[in-house]
Design a protein around this motif. Structure first.
Motif, PDB file in Angstrom:
ATOM      1  N   ILE A   2     -32.291  38.538 -28.537  1.00  0.00           N
ATOM      2  CA  ILE A   2     -31.371  37.723 -27.909  1.00  0.00           C
ATOM      3  C   ILE A   2     -30.212  38.725 -27.637  1.00  0.00           C
ATOM      4  CG2 ILE A   2     -30.931  37.600 -30.059  1.00  0.00           C
ATOM      5  CD1 ILE A   2     -29.770  35.074 -29.512  1.00  0.00           C
ATOM      6  N   GLY A   3     -29.937  39.991 -28.907  1.00  0.00           N
ATOM      7  CA  GLY A   3     -29.626  40.964 -28.388  1.00  0.00           C
ATOM      8  C   GLY A   3     -29.018  41.785 -26.761  1.00  0.00           C
ATOM      9  N   ALA A   4     -30.736  42.110 -26.521  1.00  0.00           N
ATOM     10  CA  ALA A   4     -30.895  42.778 -24.819  1.00  0.00           C
ATOM     11  C   ALA A   4     -30.072  41.522 -24.564  1.00  0.00           C
ATOM     12  CB  ALA A   4     -32.238  43.528 -25.079  1.00  0.00           C
ATOM     13  N   LYS A   5     -30.421  40.339 -24.347  1.00  0.00           N
ATOM     14  CA  LYS A   5     -29.817  39.849 -23.775  1.00  0.00           C
ATOM     15  C   LYS A   5     -28.637  40.027 -23.250  1.00  0.00           C
ATOM     16  CE  LYS A   5     -33.255  35.352 -22.609  1.00  0.00           C
ATOM     17  NZ  LYS A   5     -33.703  34.669 -23.469  1.00  0.00           N
ATOM     18  N   ALA A   6     -28.163  39.588 -24.437  1.00  0.00           N
ATOM     19  CA  ALA A   6     -26.573  38.989 -24.469  1.00  0.00           C
ATOM     20  C   ALA A   6     -26.131  40.314 -23.839  1.00  0.00           C
ATOM     21  CB  ALA A   6     -25.883  38.915 -25.634  1.00  0.00           C
ATOM     22  N   GLU A   7     -25.873  41.486 -24.559  1.00  0.00           N
ATOM     23  CA  GLU A   7     -26.179  42.817 -23.745  1.00  0.00           C
ATOM     24  C   GLU A   7     -26.032  42.387 -21.705  1.00  0.00           C
ATOM     25  OE1 GLU A   7     -26.960  45.305 -27.084  1.00  0.00           O
ATOM     26  OE2 GLU A   7     -28.543  45.906 -24.963  1.00  0.00           O
ATOM     27  N   TYR A  31     -39.555  33.959 -44.521  1.00  0.00           N
ATOM     28  CA  TYR A  31     -39.068  32.859 -45.328  1.00  0.00           C
ATOM     29  C   TYR A  31     -39.727  31.198 -44.271  1.00  0.00           C
ATOM     30  CZ  TYR A  31     -35.704  36.440 -44.872  1.00  0.00           C
ATOM     31  OH  TYR A  31     -34.708  37.843 -44.731  1.00  0.00           O
ATOM     32  N   ARG A  32     -39.505  30.156 -45.039  1.00  0.00           N
ATOM     33  CA  ARG A  32     -39.910  29.390 -44.659  1.00  0.00           C
ATOM     34  C   ARG A  32     -39.104  28.242 -43.058  1.00  0.00           C
ATOM     35  NH1 ARG A  32     -43.570  25.882 -47.129  1.00  0.00           N
ATOM     36  NH2 ARG A  32     -45.117  26.246 -48.198  1.00  0.00           N
ATOM     37  N   THR A  33     -39.468  28.282 -42.438  1.00  0.00           N
ATOM     38  CA  THR A  33     -38.333  28.200 -40.962  1.00  0.00           C
ATOM     39  C   THR A  33     -37.706  26.621 -41.387  1.00  0.00           C
ATOM     40  OG1 THR A  33     -40.705  28.133 -39.320  1.00  0.00           O
ATOM     41  CG2 THR A  33     -38.935  26.802 -38.904  1.00  0.00           C
ATOM     42  N   ALA A  34     -38.413  26.173 -42.054  1.00  0.00           N
ATOM     43  CA  ALA A  34     -37.179  25.029 -42.591  1.00  0.00           C
ATOM     44  C   ALA A  34     -36.059  25.460 -43.604  1.00  0.00           C
ATOM     45  CB  ALA A  34     -37.994  23.746 -43.553  1.00  0.00           C
ATOM     46  N   GLU A  35     -36.253  26.332 -44.110  1.00  0.00           N
ATOM     47  CA  GLU A  35     -35.004  27.129 -44.850  1.00  0.00           C
ATOM     48  C   GLU A  35     -34.447  28.039 -43.901  1.00  0.00           C
ATOM     49  OE1 GLU A  35     -37.705  28.376 -47.874  1.00  0.00           O
ATOM     50  OE2 GLU A  35     -38.235  26.189 -49.059  1.00  0.00           O
ATOM     51  N   LEU A  36     -34.577  28.046 -42.757  1.00  0.00           N
ATOM     52  CA  LEU A  36     -33.556  29.462 -42.597  1.00  0.00           C
ATOM     53  C   LEU A  36     -33.180  28.934 -41.675  1.00  0.00           C
ATOM     54  CD1 LEU A  36     -33.502  32.582 -42.351  1.00  0.00           C
ATOM     55  CD2 LEU A  36     -35.596  32.395 -40.627  1.00  0.00           C
ATOM     56  N   PRO A  37     -31.788  28.196 -41.476  1.00  0.00           N
ATOM     57  CA  PRO A  37     -31.286  28.318 -39.833  1.00  0.00           C
ATOM     58  C   PRO A  37     -31.470  29.433 -39.290  1.00  0.00           C
ATOM     59  CG  PRO A  37     -29.242  27.227 -42.059  1.00  0.00           C
ATOM     60  CD  PRO A  37     -31.334  29.009 -42.705  1.00  0.00           C
ATOM     61  N   GLN A  38     -31.095  28.528 -37.856  1.00  0.00           N
ATOM     62  CA  GLN A  38     -31.152  29.677 -36.563  1.00  0.00           C
ATOM     63  C   GLN A  38     -29.984  31.045 -36.864  1.00  0.00           C
ATOM     64  OE1 GLN A  38     -31.301  28.265 -33.031  1.00  0.00           O
ATOM     65  NE2 GLN A  38     -32.878  26.465 -33.015  1.00  0.00           N
ATOM     66  N   LEU A  39     -29.093  30.634 -37.156  1.00  0.00           N
ATOM     67  CA  LEU A  39     -27.795  31.464 -37.296  1.00  0.00           C
ATOM     68  C   LEU A  39     -28.356  32.318 -37.742  1.00  0.00           C
ATOM     69  CD1 LEU A  39     -24.179  29.725 -36.969  1.00  0.00           C
ATOM     70  CD2 LEU A  39     -26.183  31.433 -35.551  1.00  0.00           C
ATOM     71  N   VAL A  94     -31.227  34.643 -36.556  1.00  0.00           N
ATOM     72  CA  VAL A  94     -30.651  36.054 -35.543  1.00  0.00           C
ATOM     73  C   VAL A  94     -29.643  36.421 -36.415  1.00  0.00           C
ATOM     74  CG1 VAL A  94     -29.134  36.061 -33.640  1.00  0.00           C
ATOM     75  CG2 VAL A  94     -29.973  33.506 -33.593  1.00  0.00           C
ATOM     76  N   GLU A  95     -28.831  36.449 -36.946  1.00  0.00           N
ATOM     77  CA  GLU A  95     -28.136  37.358 -38.054  1.00  0.00           C
ATOM     78  C   GLU A  95     -29.366  38.583 -38.702  1.00  0.00           C
ATOM     79  OE1 GLU A  95     -24.737  34.859 -39.400  1.00  0.00           O
ATOM     80  OE2 GLU A  95     -25.827  35.774 -41.091  1.00  0.00           O
ATOM     81  N   LYS A  96     -30.105  38.723 -39.404  1.00  0.00           N
ATOM     82  CA  LYS A  96     -31.391  39.103 -39.796  1.00  0.00           C
ATOM     83  C   LYS A  96     -32.087  39.439 -38.776  1.00  0.00           C
ATOM     84  CE  LYS A  96     -31.664  36.150 -43.663  1.00  0.00           C
ATOM     85  NZ  LYS A  96     -31.301  37.091 -44.481  1.00  0.00           N
ATOM     86  N   MET A  97     -32.176  39.612 -37.520  1.00  0.00           N
ATOM     87  CA  MET A  97     -32.697  39.775 -36.539  1.00  0.00           C
ATOM     88  C   MET A  97     -32.085  40.760 -35.897  1.00  0.00           C
ATOM     89  SD  MET A  97     -34.803  36.330 -34.444  1.00  0.00           S
ATOM     90  CE  MET A  97     -34.560  38.220 -32.901  1.00  0.00           C
ATOM     91  N   ILE A  98     -30.390  41.476 -35.560  1.00  0.00           N
ATOM     92  CA  ILE A  98     -29.889  41.478 -35.438  1.00  0.00           C
ATOM     93  C   ILE A  98     -29.055  42.389 -36.362  1.00  0.00           C
ATOM     94  CG2 ILE A  98     -29.819  40.335 -33.052  1.00  0.00           C
ATOM     95  CD1 ILE A  98     -26.833  39.583 -33.659  1.00  0.00           C
ATOM     96  N   GLY A  99     -28.783  41.841 -37.213  1.00  0.00           N
ATOM     97  CA  GLY A  99     -28.604  42.893 -38.561  1.00  0.00           C
ATOM     98  C   GLY A  99     -27.534  42.588 -38.658  1.00  0.00           C
ATOM     99  N   LYS A 100     -26.478  41.895 -38.063  1.00  0.00           N
ATOM    100  CA  LYS A 100     -25.259  42.225 -38.207  1.00  0.00           C
ATOM    101  C   LYS A 100     -24.417  40.666 -38.050  1.00  0.00           C
ATOM    102  CE  LYS A 100     -25.214  44.183 -33.461  1.00  0.00           C
ATOM    103  NZ  LYS A 100     -25.113  45.359 -32.556  1.00  0.00           N
ATOM    104  N   GLU A 101     -23.765  40.285 -38.454  1.00  0.00           N
ATOM    105  CA  GLU A 101     -23.416  38.780 -38.930  1.00  0.00           C
ATOM    106  C   GLU A 101     -22.592  38.719 -36.954  1.00  0.00           C
ATOM    107  OE1 GLU A 101     -21.239  37.950 -42.321  1.00  0.00           O
ATOM    108  OE2 GLU A 101     -23.196  39.369 -43.281  1.00  0.00           O
ATOM    109  N   LEU A 102     -23.288  37.872 -35.965  1.00  0.00           N
ATOM    110  CA  LEU A 102     -22.540  36.978 -35.616  1.00  0.00           C
ATOM    111  C   LEU A 102     -21.768  37.395 -34.087  1.00  0.00           C
ATOM    112  CD1 LEU A 102     -21.466  33.929 -37.593  1.00  0.00           C
ATOM    113  CD2 LEU A 102     -22.563  33.896 -35.866  1.00  0.00           C
ATOM    114  N   LEU A 125     -43.722  36.205 -35.950  1.00  0.00           N
ATOM    115  CA  LEU A 125     -43.344  37.670 -36.172  1.00  0.00           C
ATOM    116  C   LEU A 125     -41.835  37.633 -34.882  1.00  0.00           C
ATOM    117  CD1 LEU A 125     -43.555  40.257 -37.826  1.00  0.00           C
ATOM    118  CD2 LEU A 125     -45.284  40.424 -35.628  1.00  0.00           C
ATOM    119  N   MET A 126     -40.545  37.502 -35.966  1.00  0.00           N
ATOM    120  CA  MET A 126     -39.827  37.591 -34.895  1.00  0.00           C
ATOM    121  C   MET A 126     -38.588  39.162 -35.426  1.00  0.00           C
ATOM    122  SD  MET A 126     -39.772  34.706 -33.718  1.00  0.00           S
ATOM    123  CE  MET A 126     -37.542  34.879 -33.423  1.00  0.00           C
ATOM    124  N   GLY A 127     -37.842  39.627 -33.885  1.00  0.00           N
ATOM    125  CA  GLY A 127     -37.071  40.772 -34.368  1.00  0.00           C
ATOM    126  C   GLY A 127     -36.534  41.099 -33.036  1.00  0.00           C
TER     127      GLY A 127
END
Lengths: 523, 331
Positions: free
Chosen positions: A438-443, A225-233, A236-244, A38-40
């Motif tokens: 990851i978003g807050a971490k980067a901040e 999603y299936r893990t194998a079908e979801l690239p890491q990038l 992350v985009e899906k989690m933070i809702g913006k691109e990159l 469960l990610m977010g």
């Protein structure tokens, strides 16, 4: 594994707190024999969803079914009885009870109403042996490290013969070896057709073990999603809702310029500072504008170094100089008066005051420094709080909300704000990014860079070597409660060299027990 | 409760003007609750730090005894200076004893319930020693006024309690003391690491609690113009703790509400008065108190309210309304 029916479904789950909509119409399903991540981001609603699932919270709307039947979960005990077992992010055990008591609390083996202590101890030992842990089960839990406590919590959870096992950030206080151990157990359980819900912030770990991934954002479902079908990038985009853009910012920070400050007077200098039973005497110089990283395994004495410098513990050896002059740092307030701030590792126990509001938590250190006779005028408080809520993007941006309603990452930001308000010259950050997304971490990482560019000295403690290396000008390495090396973060320094230093320090003992490699956790 | 009273005794709410003073049951309740309000105010702060002060009843007895003793040995019992000296002496003694509590709790680190239990027990003995086991009866008009005097048609005690409440409120909310007390009570270790010298704060609240108890002691003894080391302020610590809890401050420490405490004290006194007025024997009155306390606690419990609401979502909890009405009286 997906051929079968789900053991658990949650449909249309909605949950609102005063001032916060934590979950909005979220669906979730879990199949037997899978590990489901469960990610977010922080505050995305992961913890709330889990608390709904374990009966800690009521839902406002929504249906939960277990093995095809609708259930109404009213409490953790009832959820456990229904086969839903949980290990929480912060270890929820009684440190004053023995290990065995903690494992069996509430369901002790009995005969004629009396507890069968021998049986209990034996079963506790067996359970822990399954986890590869050989400890004295009659000893008080509090005498063991956080990692061992976490393993005990897991032992407790898997003993309830769970159909659904929920692991809410079980790895945030474990080192790489322990993570590998945990993963072995998780695979074993998966093969026994247990459905495992796994929450973590470590992407490597997700890709190392999860079969499927469900992503939440701002309390809403993004997708499954299936893990194998979801690239890491993409994840992350899906989690933070913006691109990159966050990732790009992370990349920009790759490797600090080694603007290693000159040999001017250090801002803070520890000379043979030490404490019996805490950390062997060490010497450390920190200059203005410098970020000094503190690396080492869990329990290697990183936190103890920080606490001595802040006066949270009293040193019984050596001395500290501030601006070249001898300084007595025997209590936190003395350190604060000298311009030192300290954000502790254990947010909940040592950081926030849960029932006070965001605003009150933020101004606490400044108010303490002023003394109670000189209250900070309300208008000034509001200015400061507004400024930092905005600067650190604290959500929800409601200064009067009790801080306990905030997610872990936002609580961490409140703590940072508490110290930034005091305008410290040296800020000690003990695991400021643990358990946050990851978003807050980067901040927070970006903030550290900005602060040091602005002339603030930072002592940065983290279990994640990449993070330490990315931010620090210099890395001090701890091992067995001794500072074994101080390495300049020049082009030759990489994670491997730091790890070698950690592993091959100058001390006896079996060196290679858990030579950690940050990516070792992935496999 | 006011409704019950009015039904049983039609004269309950009526206030008469007599001799230029206001009389009536509501005024009596206010006057009689003044000592409890005072003690409970100090207790609120102590409880907010996560502590408790069991010694306040004994402190009432001691301060009353010292004041009465000084007045009874003086030549001119009616001179204001005698009374003022007596008050100052007793007040000073209470501060010293409060500091003793603070020392045990904040510096030596004894658990508050044990630390203050010492003075709770020893204090009674001390009060008896001061009065030499006798009940000191005095005849001093100025001292009597503390308990029974009038000012602007209302009993002086009401004004003293009101002034104390305002003073404590200003002391905590106009400075940062309130925040710091709540912070220490909410998470002592986090407060220490934020730089709060929690020891000083804890010490201070015990001294403050003793000061409040001392003034309450003056009122109690002045009411009856005599100091009884055994009976003065007996069990008032328990009523005060009740008042604080009814007022919404958690015994675990943290957030506190002075207004709630004043209200809590008034509820308790109304209850006591009601029970007496309805000719129920004093022994049973304790039972009545217990019932009301249970009711109030249930009303405050979030879990209970949630259940209550789920069962009958159309009905709102009733008892809250009359309580609020009373709050306006002292203000």
């Amino acid at each position: 594994m997906t051929g079968s029916h789900p053991v658990l479904t949650m449909t249309g789950i909605t949950k609102t707190f005063p001032g916060v909509r934590a979950l909005h119409n979220v669906d979730f399903r879990l199949f037997p024999g899978e590990v489901h991540a469960l990610m977010g981001e922080n505050g995305a609603g992961k913890s709330t969803l889990i608390k709904v699932l374990t009966g800690v919270y009521d839902t406002d709307e929504g249906i939960i079914t277990l093995a095809g039947e609708q259930v109404f979960l009213t409490g953790p005990m009832q959820a456990a009885a229904a086969g839903v077992s949980t290990v929480y992010q912060e270890v929820n055990l009684c440190t004053n009870l023995s290990v065995a008591e903690n494992i069996f609390i509430g369901r002790e083996p009995r005969r004629l109403g009396l507890i069968r202590w021998g049986e209990m101890r034996r079963r506790a030992r067996d359970l822990l042996a399954r986890l590869g842990l050989d400890i004295d089960v009659t000893a008080q839990l509090g005498t063991y490290s956080l990692a061992v406590q976490q393993m005990v919590a897991i032992a407790r959870a898997i003993d309830v013969r769970a159909r659904v096992l929920i692991l809410d950030e079980p790895t945030s206080s474990l080192d790489a070896g322990e993570v590998a151990q945990l993963f072995r157990i998780m695979r074993q359980l998966r093969d026994e057709r247990v459905a495992i819900l796994f929450v973590t912030h470590f992407l490597d770990q997700v890709y190392g073990i999860a079969d499927r991934i469900t992503v939440l954002r701002n309390g809403s479902l993004v997708g499954e999603y299936r893990t194998a079908e979801l690239p890491q990038l993409t994840l992350v985009e899906k989690m933070i809702g913006k691109e990159l853009d966050v990732l790009e910012r992370l990349d920009e920070q790759q490797k600090r310029n080694i603007a290693a400050p000159s040999d001017s007077t250090p801002l803070v200098e520890a000379a043979e500072l030490g404490r019996k039973g805490g950390v062997t005497p060490f010497s450390l110089r920190i200059h203005a504008g410098e970020v000094v990283g503190l690396a080492g395994l869990l329990g290697s004495g990183r936190t103890e170094v920080a606490r001595l410098l802040f006066g949270a513990d009293r040193a019984d050896h050596g001395q500290v100089r501030v601006d070249g002059g001898k300084a007595s740092l025997r209590t936190p307030i003395q350190a604060i008066d000298r311009g030192i701030g300290f954000s502790p590792e254990n947010r909940r126990a040592e950081g926030i005051v849960p029932e006070l509001s965001v605003r009150e938590n933020m101004i606490l250190a400044m108010q303490a420094a002023r003394g109670w006779l000189r209250p900070i005028p309300r208008r000034r408080q509001d200015e400061l709080v507004e400024k930092y809520v905005k600067a650190l993007r604290i959500r929800p941006a409601n200064p009067d909300l009790p801080v306990r309603h905030l997610s872990g990452g936002n609580q961490q930001k409140v703590l940072l704000a508490r110290w930034l308000i005091t305008e410290p010259r040296l800020l000690i950050l003990d695991e400021p990014t643990r358990g946050i997304d990851i978003g807050a971490k980067a901040e927070i990482q970006k903030l550290v860079v900005e602060l040091s560019d602005g002339g603030m000295a930072v002592l940065f403690i983290s279990a994640e070597l990449e993070e330490v290396l990315r931010l620090s000008h210099r890395v001090a390495v701890m091992r067995d409660r001794t500072m074994v090396a101080q390495l300049d973060n020049d082009t030759t320094l990489d994670a491997d060299r730091v790890m070698q230093t950690i592993a091959s320090g100058t001390h006896r003992e079996e060196v290679n027990r858990s030579t950690p490699s940050p990516s070792a956790s992935a496999r | 409760m006011i409704a019950v009273n009015t039904v049983y005794r039609p004269g309950f709410l009526s206030i008469e003007v007599n001799d230029g003073h206001l009389y009536g049951t509501p005024i009596d309740i206010l006057r009689l609750s003044a000592p409890l309000i005072l003690v409970a105010l100090g207790m609120t702060l102590v409880i907010a730090t996560g502590g408790i002060d069991l010694s306040v009843g004994s402190l009432c007895a001691i301060s009353g005894a010292i004041a009465c003793l000084h007045i009874s040995t003086a030549t001119d019992r009616n001179s204001p200076s005698t009374v003022l000296t007596a008050l100052a002496l007793a007040f000073g003694a209470a501060l010293v004893l409060g500091a003793w509590n603070g020392l045990l709790v904040a510096v030596i680190g004894i658990q508050p319930i044990i630390a203050t239990l010492i003075l709770m027990v020893a204090g009674r003995g001390l009060a008896q020693l001061i009065t030499e086991g006798q009940i000191i009866t005095i005849n001093s008009a100025p001292y009597r006024a503390i308990g029974l005097g009038h000012f602007l048609t209302l009993p002086l005690a009401i004004f003293i309690a009101l002034a104390a409440a305002l003073l404590v409120a200003a002391f905590t909310r106009r400075t940062a003391l309130g925040l710091i007390v709540e912070s220490v009570g909410g998470n002592a270790e986090a407060s220490r690491l934020a730089g709060i010298r929690s020891g000083r704060v804890v010490f201070l609240v015990y001294v403050l609690s003793a000061a409040c108890a001392a003034v309450a002691g003056f009122m109690i003894t002045a009411n009856v113009s005599s100091a009884d080391g055994n009976a003065a302020g007996l069990w008032i610590e328990l009523d005060a703790i009740l008042a604080v809890v009814i007022g919404g401050t958690s015994l675990a420490g943290g957030r506190f509400s002075l207004g709630g405490t004043v209200l809590g004290a008034l509820i308790i006194q109304t209850l006591t008065t009601t029970v007496y007025a309805m000719n129920i024997s004093p022994q049973t009155s304790l039972l009545f108190k217990a019932v009301v306390v249970i009711a109030v606690c249930l009303i405050q419990s979030p879990a209970f309210r949630a259940k209550f609401r789920r069962r009958r979502s159309d009905r709102t909890p009733g008892p809250a309304a009359p309580q609020r009405k009373k709050e306006q009286v002292p203000a």
